[in-house]
Design a protein around this motif. Structure first.
Motif, PDB file in Angstrom:
ATOM      1  N   GLU A   1       0.822  -1.213   0.000  1.00  0.00           N
ATOM      2  CA  GLU A   1       0.000   0.000   0.000  1.00  0.00           C
ATOM      3  C   GLU A   1       0.857   1.265   0.000  1.00  0.00           C
ATOM      4  O   GLU A   1       0.566   2.223  -0.700  1.00  0.00           O
ATOM      5  CB  GLU A   1      -0.956   0.014   1.203  1.00  0.00           C
ATOM      6  N   LEU A   2       1.917   1.270   0.794  1.00  0.00           N
ATOM      7  CA  LEU A   2       2.810   2.425   0.852  1.00  0.00           C
ATOM      8  C   LEU A   2       3.414   2.713  -0.518  1.00  0.00           C
ATOM      9  O   LEU A   2       3.407   3.863  -0.979  1.00  0.00           O
ATOM     10  CB  LEU A   2       3.935   2.187   1.863  1.00  0.00           C
ATOM     11  N   ARG A   3       3.938   1.696  -1.174  1.00  0.00           N
ATOM     12  CA  ARG A   3       4.637   1.884  -2.448  1.00  0.00           C
ATOM     13  C   ARG A   3       3.691   2.348  -3.564  1.00  0.00           C
ATOM     14  O   ARG A   3       4.157   2.913  -4.543  1.00  0.00           O
ATOM     15  CB  ARG A   3       5.368   0.603  -2.853  1.00  0.00           C
ATOM     16  N   LYS A   4       2.381   2.145  -3.426  1.00  0.00           N
ATOM     17  CA  LYS A   4       1.405   2.612  -4.421  1.00  0.00           C
ATOM     18  C   LYS A   4       1.122   4.105  -4.295  1.00  0.00           C
ATOM     19  O   LYS A   4       0.622   4.718  -5.234  1.00  0.00           O
ATOM     20  CB  LYS A   4       0.054   1.890  -4.241  1.00  0.00           C
ATOM     21  N   ARG A   5       1.408   4.676  -3.143  1.00  0.00           N
ATOM     22  CA  ARG A   5       1.034   6.061  -2.864  1.00  0.00           C
ATOM     23  C   ARG A   5       2.025   7.043  -3.466  1.00  0.00           C
ATOM     24  O   ARG A   5       3.186   6.713  -3.701  1.00  0.00           O
ATOM     25  CB  ARG A   5       0.942   6.278  -1.352  1.00  0.00           C
ATOM     26  N   GLU A   6       1.525   8.269  -3.669  1.00  0.00           N
ATOM     27  CA  GLU A   6       2.409   9.337  -4.132  1.00  0.00           C
ATOM     28  C   GLU A   6       3.535   9.499  -3.126  1.00  0.00           C
ATOM     29  O   GLU A   6       3.294   9.555  -1.920  1.00  0.00           O
ATOM     30  CB  GLU A   6       1.623  10.646  -4.259  1.00  0.00           C
ATOM     31  N   ARG A   7       4.761   9.525  -3.589  1.00  0.00           N
ATOM     32  CA  ARG A   7       5.971   9.616  -2.768  1.00  0.00           C
ATOM     33  C   ARG A   7       6.194   8.375  -1.908  1.00  0.00           C
ATOM     34  O   ARG A   7       7.057   8.361  -1.039  1.00  0.00           O
ATOM     35  CB  ARG A   7       5.951  10.874  -1.891  1.00  0.00           C
ATOM     36  N   GLY A   8       5.415   7.325  -2.158  1.00  0.00           N
ATOM     37  CA  GLY A   8       5.530   6.105  -1.364  1.00  0.00           C
ATOM     38  C   GLY A   8       6.817   5.335  -1.572  1.00  0.00           C
ATOM     39  O   GLY A   8       7.141   4.433  -0.802  1.00  0.00           O
ATOM     40  N   ASN A   9       7.570   5.693  -2.610  1.00  0.00           N
ATOM     41  CA  ASN A   9       8.865   5.048  -2.841  1.00  0.00           C
ATOM     42  C   ASN A   9      10.004   5.754  -2.115  1.00  0.00           C
ATOM     43  O   ASN A   9      11.135   5.280  -2.150  1.00  0.00           O
ATOM     44  CB  ASN A   9       9.174   4.987  -4.341  1.00  0.00           C
ATOM     45  N   GLU A  10       9.703   6.885  -1.482  1.00  0.00           N
ATOM     46  CA  GLU A  10      10.761   7.657  -0.824  1.00  0.00           C
ATOM     47  C   GLU A  10      11.294   7.035   0.462  1.00  0.00           C
ATOM     48  O   GLU A  10      12.511   6.990   0.644  1.00  0.00           O
ATOM     49  CB  GLU A  10      10.283   9.091  -0.572  1.00  0.00           C
ATOM     50  N   PRO A  11      10.436   6.580   1.375  1.00  0.00           N
ATOM     51  CA  PRO A  11      11.010   6.035   2.615  1.00  0.00           C
ATOM     52  C   PRO A  11      11.792   4.756   2.357  1.00  0.00           C
ATOM     53  O   PRO A  11      11.380   3.913   1.556  1.00  0.00           O
ATOM     54  CB  PRO A  11       9.780   5.729   3.483  1.00  0.00           C
ATOM     55  N   LYS A  12      12.918   4.638   3.019  1.00  0.00           N
ATOM     56  CA  LYS A  12      13.663   3.383   3.012  1.00  0.00           C
ATOM     57  C   LYS A  12      12.968   2.456   4.007  1.00  0.00           C
ATOM     58  O   LYS A  12      12.574   2.895   5.098  1.00  0.00           O
ATOM     59  CB  LYS A  12      15.112   3.599   3.429  1.00  0.00           C
ATOM     60  N   VAL A  13      12.802   1.201   3.629  1.00  0.00           N
ATOM     61  CA  VAL A  13      12.096   0.250   4.482  1.00  0.00           C
ATOM     62  C   VAL A  13      13.012  -0.915   4.819  1.00  0.00           C
ATOM     63  O   VAL A  13      13.568  -1.562   3.924  1.00  0.00           O
ATOM     64  CB  VAL A  13      10.809  -0.267   3.801  1.00  0.00           C
ATOM     65  N   VAL A  14      13.154  -1.166   6.130  1.00  0.00           N
ATOM     66  CA  VAL A  14      13.931  -2.294   6.623  1.00  0.00           C
ATOM     67  C   VAL A  14      12.976  -3.250   7.318  1.00  0.00           C
ATOM     68  O   VAL A  14      12.377  -2.887   8.338  1.00  0.00           O
ATOM     69  CB  VAL A  14      15.032  -1.845   7.613  1.00  0.00           C
ATOM     70  N   PHE A  15      12.791  -4.437   6.749  1.00  0.00           N
ATOM     71  CA  PHE A  15      11.992  -5.454   7.428  1.00  0.00           C
ATOM     72  C   PHE A  15      12.794  -5.951   8.619  1.00  0.00           C
ATOM     73  O   PHE A  15      13.971  -6.309   8.484  1.00  0.00           O
ATOM     74  CB  PHE A  15      11.669  -6.622   6.494  1.00  0.00           C
TER      75      PHE A  15
END
Length: 121
Positions: free
Chosen positions: A66-80
């Motif tokens: 859901e995050l990656r679909k949103r506008e600017r959703g590719n900006e945060p770095k995500v660490v599982f």
């Protein structure tokens, strides 16, 4: 100041993670499930997200999709940050858009190394 969102249903994990991340100079906010994390991201997009896999309401994979679909959703770095350690889970996380993957329990040095690898520490 960089901002980190810690998403985990365990209060203890959030507290330990907060302590580590604050020692790196981050401002920290918390969410206990993926839906709450999406709401926090709508309010203020963090620089990095530490994300648990297994949570009630919305799990980590659904949150990330859901995050990656949103506008600017590719900006945060995500660490599982999870106990799921088989190759299939790691592949699924990376294919869903995770930038890095760390096994629980993790320590200060391990998390610092992962954050350096993705360019946020």
């Amino acid at each position: 100041m960089k901002h980190c969102l810690i998403v985990d249903d365990s209060r203890v994990i959030r507290r330990v993670s907060r302590h580590i991340v604050e020692s790196f100079g981050f401002a920290v906010s918390e969410a206990e499930n993926g839906q709450e994390a999406l709401n926090r991201c709508d309010e203020s997009l963090p620089d990095v997200i530490l994300l648990d896999w297994n949570m009630p309401v919305m799990d980590g994979i659904c949150f990330l999709a859901e995050l990656r679909k949103r506008e600017r959703g590719n900006e945060p770095k995500v660490v599982f940050c999870t106990t799921e350690n088989d190759v299939a889970h790691i592949r699924e996380a990376l294919e869903a858009g995770a930038d890095e993957y760390v096994m629980k329990p993790f320590d200060h040095d391990t998390l610092q190394m992962k954050l350096q690898l993705i360019g946020v520490a």
